[in-house]
Structures are given as structure tokens and as C-alpha cells.
Design an enzyme around this catalytic site. Structure first.
Site, PDB file in Angstrom:
ATOM      1  N   CYS A   1      -6.068   1.849   5.694  1.00  0.00           N
ATOM      2  CA  CYS A   1      -6.671   0.621   6.450  1.00  0.00           C
ATOM      3  C   CYS A   1      -6.001   0.279   7.676  1.00  0.00           C
ATOM      4  O   CYS A   1      -4.991   0.764   8.382  1.00  0.00           O
ATOM      5  CB  CYS A   1      -6.582  -0.419   5.389  1.00  0.00           C
TER       6      CYS A   1
ATOM      7  N   HIS B   1       0.897  -1.186   0.016  1.00  0.00           N
ATOM      8  CA  HIS B   1       0.015   0.007   0.177  1.00  0.00           C
ATOM      9  C   HIS B   1       1.097   1.364   0.089  1.00  0.00           C
ATOM     10  O   HIS B   1       2.220   1.354   0.491  1.00  0.00           O
ATOM     11  CB  HIS B   1      -0.981   0.007   1.234  1.00  0.00           C
TER      12      HIS B   1
ATOM     13  N   CYS C   1      -2.346  -0.616   7.638  1.00  0.00           N
ATOM     14  CA  CYS C   1      -1.422   0.456   7.337  1.00  0.00           C
ATOM     15  C   CYS C   1      -1.367   1.411   8.660  1.00  0.00           C
ATOM     16  O   CYS C   1      -0.320   1.658   9.178  1.00  0.00           O
ATOM     17  CB  CYS C   1      -1.823   1.373   6.263  1.00  0.00           C
TER      18      CYS C   1
ATOM     19  N   GLU D   1       1.139   3.798   1.902  1.00  0.00           N
ATOM     20  CA  GLU D   1       1.553   4.153   3.158  1.00  0.00           C
ATOM     21  C   GLU D   1       2.877   3.227   3.625  1.00  0.00           C
ATOM     22  O   GLU D   1       3.686   3.711   4.158  1.00  0.00           O
ATOM     23  CB  GLU D   1       0.525   4.040   4.301  1.00  0.00           C
TER      24      GLU D   1
END
Length: 151
Positions: free
Chosen positions: A80, A50, A83, A52
Site C-alpha cells: 500500500c 503491516h 508501506c 512490510e
């Protein structure tokens, strides 16, 4: 906000590569950009890639420390749970995000909120949401509509 605009540029790069359009960057206390990243889950075959996580990996490698207490994270979409745990473990000082995940049908942020208020959470960054919210929300919506063949 300049940093969110740069995160949006990263999200557009992700979209152009067929990835979910989420972008992130990490900035130090002096306003210097330490890392820029976007989603790479499809191209790397890595479900944890992701925006992040990618930004955290770049930043921690660059500063040679897994703790980022003097750093802020800007991301186009509310993180999410995976993360959020990484953000907490890295001790990010401030989290700024664009679109609220709870307002998009494709995502849910309830787990992240629960984690932040749990005893398992060892650090809670200052959190500021809704930065350029409509622009970020539209980028996500348009991406998923195009994938579904909707106008």
C-alpha cells in the site's frame, strides 16, 4: 521461489491469528534472511503494523541502520502507499511481491504507483510483481470470503 514461499508461510501465520494474510521477509545481498514478519494490526491495535513495516522494523533494528540499500523485500501482496513510502525511505534495493493489489477488489495500488513516479519519492527500488501470484491472490480472497461467510 523460495523466499516468496517463506513469505507465504508468514501470511498463513497471520491468517491463523485472524489478521489479513500478508507476509514479508527481508533478505541481504548474500541471501541471508534478516527479518520475517506478517500483519499484526489487529493483535497490536496498530494500524501501521503491516507485514512490510514490521519486517522493516525488525531488519533495521538488527543491522542498526535505517538504510537498507543492500537488502531485498519479499511480500505476498503489492504494498500500500504507507508501506511503499517506508520501503522507499529505507532504500530497499529490490521489491518482490506476489498478488497485484489492483486485481483484488479490497485494495488499490494507484496511490503507490503515483508516489513512485512523483518528485516526493527519493528512492525507487527495482520492482518485480506477480511472484507466485495465484497462490498469493487465493490466500487473500479466501480470507475475505471466510470473513463474509461466503464459499
Amino acid at each position: 521461489m523460495r523466499f516468496m514461499e517463506l513469505a507465504i508461510e508468514e501470511a498463513v501465520e497471520a491468517k491463523d491469528a485472524g489478521e489479513v494474510p500478508v507476509g514479508a521477509l527481508i533478505v541481504n545481498r548474500d541471501g541471508e534472511i534478516i527479518s520475517r514478519a506478517h500483519n499484526l494490526t489487529k493483535s497490536t491495535y496498530d494500524p501501521s503494523a503491516h507485514a512490510e513495516i514490521n519486517a522493516l522494523r525488525i531488519a533495521t533494528e538488527k543491522v542498526k541502520n535505517n538504510i537498507l540499500t543492500d537488502y531485498d523485500l519479499f511480500v505476498t501482496l503489492e504494498p500500500c502507499l504507507m508501506c511503499m513510502v517506508a520501503i522507499s525511505n529505507a532504500r530497499i534495493r529490490r521489491l518482490y511481491f506476489g498478488a497485484y493489489a489492483s486485481q483484488l477488489n479490497e485494495f488499490s495500488s494507484k496511490e503507490s504507483s503515483r508516489y513512485l513516479s512523483s518528485r516526493e519519492c527519493n528512492h525507487r527500488p527495482e520492482i518485480y510483481g506477480g511472484i507466485l501470484e495465484e497462490k498469493n491472490k487465493e490466500l487473500i480472497r479466501a480470507f475475505f470470503q471466510s470473513k463474509r461467510g461466503l464459499k
